[in-house]
Design a protein around this motif. Structure first.
Motif, PDB file in Angstrom:
ATOM      1  N   SER A 129       0.837  -1.202   0.000  1.00 44.16           N
ATOM      2  CA  SER A 129       0.000   0.000   0.000  1.00 44.16           C
ATOM      3  C   SER A 129       0.870   1.248   0.000  1.00 44.16           C
ATOM      4  CB  SER A 129      -0.913  -0.001   1.231  1.00 44.16           C
ATOM      5  OG  SER A 129      -1.795  -1.106   1.208  1.00 44.16           O
ATOM      6  N   ASP A 130       1.880   1.268   0.871  1.00 45.68           N
ATOM      7  CA  ASP A 130       2.770   2.427   0.926  1.00 45.68           C
ATOM      8  C   ASP A 130       3.556   2.591  -0.370  1.00 45.68           C
ATOM      9  OD1 ASP A 130       1.933   3.086   3.458  1.00 45.68           O
ATOM     10  OD2 ASP A 130       3.577   2.087   4.491  1.00 45.68           O
ATOM     11  N   TRP A 131       3.987   1.480  -0.937  1.00 41.29           N
ATOM     12  CA  TRP A 131       4.739   1.535  -2.195  1.00 41.29           C
ATOM     13  C   TRP A 131       3.862   2.093  -3.320  1.00 41.29           C
ATOM     14  CZ3 TRP A 131       9.798   0.951  -3.324  1.00 41.29           C
ATOM     15  CH2 TRP A 131      10.162   0.818  -4.669  1.00 41.29           C
ATOM     16  N   LEU A 132       2.618   1.644  -3.380  1.00 39.46           N
ATOM     17  CA  LEU A 132       1.697   2.117  -4.417  1.00 39.46           C
ATOM     18  C   LEU A 132       1.456   3.620  -4.278  1.00 39.46           C
ATOM     19  CD1 LEU A 132      -0.366   1.787  -6.695  1.00 39.46           C
ATOM     20  CD2 LEU A 132      -2.024   1.019  -4.977  1.00 39.46           C
ATOM     21  N   ILE A 133       1.232   4.079  -3.047  1.00 40.77           N
ATOM     22  CA  ILE A 133       0.949   5.495  -2.833  1.00 40.77           C
ATOM     23  C   ILE A 133       2.149   6.360  -3.200  1.00 40.77           C
ATOM     24  CG2 ILE A 133       0.538   7.212  -1.017  1.00 40.77           C
ATOM     25  CD1 ILE A 133      -1.343   5.187   0.295  1.00 40.77           C
ATOM     26  N   GLU A 134       3.357   5.888  -2.900  1.00 41.20           N
ATOM     27  CA  GLU A 134       4.554   6.695  -3.162  1.00 41.20           C
ATOM     28  C   GLU A 134       5.058   6.593  -4.595  1.00 41.20           C
ATOM     29  OE1 GLU A 134       5.212   8.833  -1.178  1.00 41.20           O
ATOM     30  OE2 GLU A 134       4.789   8.173   0.864  1.00 41.20           O
ATOM     31  N   THR A 135       4.806   5.464  -5.266  1.00 39.20           N
ATOM     32  CA  THR A 135       5.393   5.254  -6.590  1.00 39.20           C
ATOM     33  C   THR A 135       4.369   5.130  -7.709  1.00 39.20           C
ATOM     34  OG1 THR A 135       5.385   2.828  -6.492  1.00 39.20           O
ATOM     35  CG2 THR A 135       7.248   3.974  -5.464  1.00 39.20           C
TER      36      THR A 135
END
Length: 485
Positions: A280-286
């Motif tokens: 989830s964090d990776w999707l939001i940041e990248t």
């Protein structure tokens, strides 16, 4: 124009502007805020109107931008859809009704269910936990996901970096997330991220403050999570950052401070929930969507029921605070808390003191020393209330900072993760907690807690009442500022 008249007009204009600020503040600030936070902001604005309003405009919003919150809600819906087919844990029939309701609450807030079949071990040795992570990365065949509040390449973490380099060389996808503000505060941060580039790790900043690139939110909102996932088969969660035990800080080195941590190594289906938080964090940041390994594809490894509970300003409410309160109110025998930064809100104070009034054994482990002055004094401001209620407070001795974040309820329930029991972790930081049901895991926690007792000493009410008036004045002043969120 007459000089006196001009002066009076300027005075009148200033008075009207000040009055307008105060009236506007009365209308705007209380909306959606806890009374304590609203009162603190109003007090600041009324005492120093112009500086107070500028300060409020800078850090007054404790939510992430709407676009990010909408994305988090969308991701939660995807997770909920994927988890919809999960069977209820086989152990659910043995749960007390109150615990069943806590699990339902967590799933409602985060979309992540409780799952059976997990095993978890505790690692309290600082270098040992980093070495254990590196050892699992050395066995990676598919992917490695790393997420830390602070990342630093130094003598303590060199083996971890070498393990990532070896994994990349074997064709393993290695991704790393680091908090933008906190990791850049470390002295050698440029060398650290240059090393990540050299060894081929794909890395991104979390919550970058880059207004010229359209990436901006309240600058003290931080991603405080600590997660390592290897191949979807093993995960590490806890309090420890990827940095030397002194944090390579000149002031810490001068004082000889060393951080004491606690990490859990998790295997079983719940590993996929830790990975879902990373993804989830990776999707939001990248913008890149990753697919976590389905929990049903992971074989059981033990008898623990686990549920991963993310929280933070991307959500509409304080998931971690609600979890902690629900567990404390559900306790029937004992509540044992460990938090390096203990600055509770009113609800948490009432839950803890009410547990004492219900006849429960309640203990709190904190550091005798502080590394952050305001937080240290704000924390101390609660000691008298807690001691009078019957809470036993144990002080972990210097030169160590007890940075571990965990607590146990009765003899069957525990939480470990990145979240402190303070207003910052409840409202401003992105955190992740692991809820565990299992007597064997709590028994291991009991051994850790006894180690804290053996190393430290108990603070008594009589001793506390002898504190100098100057110190308690600073404590009260710091308590007021802690409500500014």
């Amino acid at each position: 124009m007459d000089a006196v008249l001009g002066a009076n007009l300027w005075w009148l204009a200033g008075f009207l502007l000040d009055l307008a600020i105060k009236i506007t503040a009365l209308i705007v600030i209380p909306k959606g805020r806890k009374p304590t936070a609203a009162m603190a902001w109003l007090l600041a604005i009324y005492i120093i109107p112009f500086a107070g309003i500028l300060f409020f405009l800078l850090i007054g919003s404790y939510h992430l931008p709407k676009k990010r919150r909408d994305e988090q809600a969308r991701i939660d819906q995807v997770i909920a859809t994927q988890a919809a087919g999960y069977d209820e844990p086989a152990s659910a029939g043995e749960w007390p009704r109150w615990f069943e309701r806590v699990v339902v609450q967590n799933r409602e807030l985060t979309a992540l269910p409780a799952v059976d079949g997990n095993a978890a071990t505790l690692i309290g040795d600082y270098q040992g936990s980093i070495d254990a992570m590196a050892a699992d990365i050395d066995r990676a065949t598919s992917f490695v996901h790393v997420e830390f509040y602070i990342v630093s390449w130094d003598d303590t973490t060199r083996g971890f970096f070498a393990a990532m380099e070896g994994a990349v060389a074997r064709g393993v996808d290695v991704r790393l997330l680091a908090d933008y503000i906190s990791s850049r505060r470390v002295a050698n941060w440029k060398e650290t991220f240059a090393e990540l580039d050299r060894i081929g790790v794909r890395w991104e900043w979390m919550l970058p403050v880059k207004p010229l690139e359209g990436k901006y939110q309240r600058p003290d909102l931080r991603n405080h999570r600590k997660i390592v996932v290897v191949d979807g088969r093993v995960a590490f969660l806890g309090s420890q950052n990827l940095i030397d035990r002194s944090y390579n800080s000149p002031k810490n080195l001068k004082r000889g401070l060393q951080w004491q941590e606690l990490v859990t190594r998790l295997t079983g289906p719940a590993v996929t929930e830790a990975d879902a938080v990373f993804c989830s964090d990776w999707l939001i940041e990248t913008g890149e969507a990753l697919e976590p390994v389905p929990a049903r594809a992971i074989a059981p490894t033990g008898d623990l029921t686990c549920q991963v509970v993310p929280s933070g300003p991307g959500y509409d409410t304080e998931n971690n605070l609600r979890l902690f309160l629900s567990l404390i109110y559900g306790a029937t025998e004992k509540v044992i808390l460990t938090s390096p930064y203990f600055v509770p809100d009113e609800a948490m104070v009432y839950a803890i003191t009410t547990a004492c009034q219900r006849g429960l054994e309640v203990q709190l482990f904190v550091s005798e020393l502080g590394d952050q002055g305001l937080v240290y004094h704000a924390q101390r401001s609660y000691y008298e209330t807690l001691l009078r209620a019957g809470v036993r407070i144990f002080l972990y001795p210097g030169p160590y900072i007890l940075h571990a974040k965990h607590f146990t309820i009765d003899d069957e329930y525990a939480v470990i993760g990145s979240s402190n029991m303070d207003i910052r972790s409840f409202s401003l930081n992105m955190e992740v907690s692991l809820l565990v049901r299992g007597a064997s895991f709590v028994a291991d926690m009991r051994e850790v807690e006894q180690g804290y007792r053996d190393a430290g000493r108990e603070l008594t009410l009589e001793e506390w009442l002898d504190e100098p008036a100057g110190s308690t004045f600073l404590d009260g002043l710091a308590r007021l500022t802690s409500a500014l969120n």
